[in-house]
Design an enzyme around this catalytic site. Structure first.
Site, PDB file in Angstrom:
ATOM      1  N   SER A  92     -11.166  -1.140   2.632  1.00  4.31           N
ATOM      2  CA  SER A  92     -10.487  -1.566   3.860  1.00  4.31           C
ATOM      3  C   SER A  92      -9.950  -0.348   4.598  1.00  4.31           C
ATOM      4  O   SER A  92      -9.219   0.454   4.021  1.00  4.31           O
ATOM      5  CB  SER A  92      -9.327  -2.503   3.534  1.00  4.31           C
ATOM      6  OG  SER A  92      -9.793  -3.660   2.898  1.00  4.31           O
TER       7      SER A  92
ATOM      8  N   GLU B 142      -5.361   2.763   6.609  1.00  2.00           N
ATOM      9  CA  GLU B 142      -5.061   2.722   5.166  1.00  2.00           C
ATOM     10  C   GLU B 142      -5.747   3.877   4.441  1.00  2.00           C
ATOM     11  O   GLU B 142      -5.191   4.452   3.517  1.00  2.00           O
ATOM     12  CB  GLU B 142      -5.496   1.384   4.566  1.00  2.00           C
ATOM     13  CG  GLU B 142      -5.184   1.239   3.092  1.00  2.00           C
ATOM     14  CD  GLU B 142      -5.581  -0.110   2.513  1.00  2.00           C
ATOM     15  OE1 GLU B 142      -6.158  -0.128   1.413  1.00  2.00           O
ATOM     16  OE2 GLU B 142      -5.329  -1.150   3.153  1.00  2.00           O
TER      17      GLU B 142
ATOM     18  N   ARG C 181       0.820  -1.224   0.000  1.00  2.00           N
ATOM     19  CA  ARG C 181       0.000   0.000   0.000  1.00  2.00           C
ATOM     20  C   ARG C 181       0.856   1.278   0.000  1.00  2.00           C
ATOM     21  O   ARG C 181       0.497   2.275   0.617  1.00  2.00           O
ATOM     22  CB  ARG C 181      -0.973   0.021   1.187  1.00  2.00           C
ATOM     23  CG  ARG C 181      -1.919  -1.162   1.228  1.00  2.00           C
ATOM     24  CD  ARG C 181      -2.827  -1.246   0.000  1.00  2.00           C
ATOM     25  NE  ARG C 181      -3.565  -2.500   0.001  1.00  2.00           N
ATOM     26  CZ  ARG C 181      -3.165  -3.605  -0.649  1.00  2.00           C
ATOM     27  NH1 ARG C 181      -2.043  -3.601  -1.334  1.00  2.00           N
ATOM     28  NH2 ARG C 181      -3.888  -4.699  -0.614  1.00  2.00           N
TER      29      ARG C 181
END
Length: 298
Positions: free
Chosen positions: A222, A292, A172
């Site tokens: 998420s 995130e 990520r």
């Protein structure tokens, strides 16, 4: 000359005080001072140059799918990529896509040309630019597996091609999070496969998404990165936090890794719920959950 004069002179489309709740998958966020839509590199360079000249901050908006915007909105300009930046072209086993193209469309175009390698990304609700910026991934694949290069606009105004080896693509993350480059186009190296098999795999992945994820509610996907040696959703569920609610924000009862907007959720609601989850998981399991989703704005 101020920004709007430049935009008017250049026939570049813009809207003042545009609510960001209309441009994020969370359906949350106050107004951006100005939302500007550019259709090509020349327009983008004009807008960035004008923003710099008048000391106005600016940010690039993708699909707004990993974004939590402040209830007080965004100071400065939000730039949306349209036109050339939504084009996708195929040459042999190489696919080139504009940063504003939807990831699901990129996967579909690849499938239509019997090209395999992007099946994992089908259903990730972002754009090509956002996917490269975050090195998006799912179902055992990530963008770094197929990326060849990115064409980027540097802070000094030059355009350069960045090979995948120089993108620092990790979990990520990428070099674009820190170097100020704006992703314009991305090239992918795929391989020829059986069209019906590729389509079947994409449909299987989408089916799994629909069965496990709360796609019927606004969310930003998420919320937390996967901690080393565990899964965020599993930890949150173990702590009995499914259904935990703050205002209009709720830990999804379908998948604890998602926070959903069950109606009228504010940025503050989400941030408060994120903190409750982080604190509880740390206290009960020792794991530290790192966010995130990107919070932006005032």
């Amino acid at each position: 000359m101020n920004l709007t004069d430049t935009l008017n002179d250049s026939n570049i489309s813009y809207v003042l005080n545009e609510p960001m709740s209309a441009h994020t998958t969370f359906k949350i966020g106050g107004a951006a001072d100005i939302l500007i839509t550019v259709g090509n590199l020349s327009e983008l360079q004009t807008v960035i140059s004008a923003c710099k000249d008048c000391g106005m901050p600016y940010m690039i908006l993708g699909n707004g799918s990993n974004l939590l915007v402040s209830d007080k909105g965004i100071e400065g300009a939000v730039i949306a990529l349209d036109g050339d930046f939504k084009e996708i072209s195929v040459e042999s086993e190489t696919v080139t896509a504009g940063a504003g193209a939807k990831l699901s469309r990129l996967c579909t175009v690849a499938m239509e040309h019997s090209l395999s390698g992007l099946e994992f990304a089908y259903g990730i609700p972002g754009t090509v630019g956002g996917a490269m910026y975050m090195n998006a991934g799912a179902y055992g694949g990530e963008m770094k597996d197929v990326a060849l290069s990115v064409t980027a606009l540097s802070p000094d105004g030059s355009v350069r091609e960045v090979p995948a080896a120089e993108m620092a693509l990790g979990y990520r993350t990428s070099v674009f999070k820190t170097n100020g480059d704006i992703i314009l186009f991305a090239k992918y190296n795929l391989h020829t496969g059986d069209k019906s098999a590729i389509k079947a795999q994409m449909e299987d992945i989408m089916g799994r998404r629909k069965s496990k994820q709360p796609l019927e509610y606004p969310s930003a996907g998420s919320v937390f990165k996967r901690p080393e040696g565990a899964f965020a959703g599993t930890l949150i569920e173990q702590c009995g936090l499914k259904g935990k609610t703050v205002g209009g924000a709720q830990v999804s009862e379908k998948h604890a890794g998602f926070i959903i907007n069950v109606g009228g959720a504010t940025c503050d609601d989400v941030m408060e719920l994120v903190k409750v989850v982080q604190d509880t998981v740390k206290a009960e399991t020792g794991y530290i959950l790192e966010r995130e989703i990107i919070r932006t704005g005032r």
